[in-house]
Write a protein that holds these residues in place. Structure first.
Motif, PDB file in Angstrom:
ATOM      1  N   THR A 196      -4.012  -5.734 -11.165  1.00 21.91           N
ATOM      2  CA  THR A 196      -4.635  -6.287  -9.961  1.00 21.91           C
ATOM      3  C   THR A 196      -5.445  -7.517 -10.360  1.00 21.91           C
ATOM      4  N   SER A 197      -4.862  -8.680 -10.222  1.00 22.43           N
ATOM      5  CA  SER A 197      -5.536  -9.901 -10.665  1.00 22.43           C
ATOM      6  C   SER A 197      -6.758 -10.220  -9.818  1.00 22.43           C
ATOM      7  N   SER A 198      -6.751  -9.803  -8.556  1.00 22.33           N
ATOM      8  CA  SER A 198      -7.898 -10.086  -7.691  1.00 22.33           C
ATOM      9  C   SER A 198      -9.099  -9.201  -7.987  1.00 22.33           C
ATOM     10  N   TRP A 229      -1.053 -11.239 -16.075  1.00 24.04           N
ATOM     11  CA  TRP A 229      -1.303 -12.274 -15.089  1.00 24.04           C
ATOM     12  C   TRP A 229      -0.031 -12.731 -14.388  1.00 24.04           C
ATOM     13  N   ASN A 247      -1.938 -10.695  -3.612  1.00 29.03           N
ATOM     14  CA  ASN A 247      -2.372 -10.176  -4.904  1.00 29.03           C
ATOM     15  C   ASN A 247      -3.037  -8.817  -4.775  1.00 29.03           C
ATOM     16  N   SER A 288       4.506 -12.534  -6.810  1.00 33.11           N
ATOM     17  CA  SER A 288       4.472 -12.553  -5.348  1.00 33.11           C
ATOM     18  C   SER A 288       5.365 -13.630  -4.766  1.00 33.11           C
ATOM     19  N   SER A 343       1.596 -10.972 -12.480  1.00 37.17           N
ATOM     20  CA  SER A 343       1.621 -10.360 -11.154  1.00 37.17           C
ATOM     21  C   SER A 343       1.245 -11.354 -10.068  1.00 37.17           C
ATOM     22  N   SER A 344       0.443 -12.365 -10.432  1.00 33.62           N
ATOM     23  CA  SER A 344       0.081 -13.388  -9.446  1.00 33.62           C
ATOM     24  C   SER A 344       1.264 -14.270  -9.094  1.00 33.62           C
TER      25      SER A 344
END
Length: 224
Positions: A94-96, A22, A83, A28, A24-25
């Motif tokens: 890929t959190s989305s 998480w 994201n 950005s 990765s969010s």
């Protein structure tokens, strides 16, 4: 080792009990252009132009009584788009594509709009249940249909975003998983196909963020 295709979407990778997937969010935030300089950089100018373009697009759809809410939907667009793009890089989760994130975006937004609408404009909210020109015999059925369609809105927003992000990643994974046992000519075609799929996924990353923000804006414009 990947036990199944969907294990690439499993947000359970931990180091020292910290869920790093998480992160990765939040990564950005590193690539966002900063405004420390008197003369903006090219990245900053591109970011400003993109923000202004999305802001103008959303401002047309937003109700005049809800001034300033376009900032919320512009921020949602930027957050989802970043994201989505982060998920195109190798070894980044890929959190989305996970329902826990997409539903966390759509459900509070929808609930806040519904609470505000029913508290302030309950007459108009009741009027939306029955479209103009509906025969009297069909009014109970229209109320039921409109209520169901209203209740499933956060779910459709969340599922649409997650499903579209999962589909492209699964296709890329399927193509790459057959590479080691293929011939040289077939591998060259697979590499070309993956490059084309990555280009398509880049477009999907922007389109899905745009669709999410546009639909959210349209839902908010009904409350007036």
């Amino acid at each position: 080792m990947m036990t199944n295709l969907f294990s690439i979407f499993d947000p359970a990778t931990t180091i020292f009990t910290l869920p790093l997937n998480w992160m990765s969010s939040f990564m950005s935030l590193i690539i966002l252009p900063y405004t420390f300089w008197l003369i903006p950089s090219r990245t900053n100018m591109m970011w400003i132009q993109l923000t202004n373009f999305i802001n103008k697009e959303l401002k047309i759809l937003i109700n005049k009584n809800a001034k300033g809410s376009n900032i919320i939907f512009t921020t949602i667009f930027m957050f989802i788009m970043i994201n989505n793009f982060m998920g195109l890089f190798p070894y980044i989760f890929t959190s989305s594509s996970h329902m826990s994130m997409t539903l966390s975006l759509s459900l509070p937004l929808w609930m806040s709009l519904m609470i505000f609408g029913w508290m302030k404009f309950y007459n108009n909210m009741f009027a939306h249940m029955v479209p103009m020109g509906t025969p009297s015999i069909l009014m109970p059925f229209m109320v039921m249909i409109e209520s169901i369609s209203n209740l499933i809105r956060p779910g459709t927003l969340a599922i649409r975003l997650a499903a579209n992000m999962i589909a492209g990643h699964l296709l890329i994974t399927l193509i790459s998983s057959t590479g080691p046992s293929s011939s040289t000519i077939l591998i060259s075609f697979m590499v070309l196909a993956q490059i084309l799929l990555l280009s398509l996924e880049s477009a999907v990353a922007i389109i899905q963020a745009y669709v999410f923000s546009i639909l959210s804006t349209l839902y908010s414009s009904e409350i007036k």
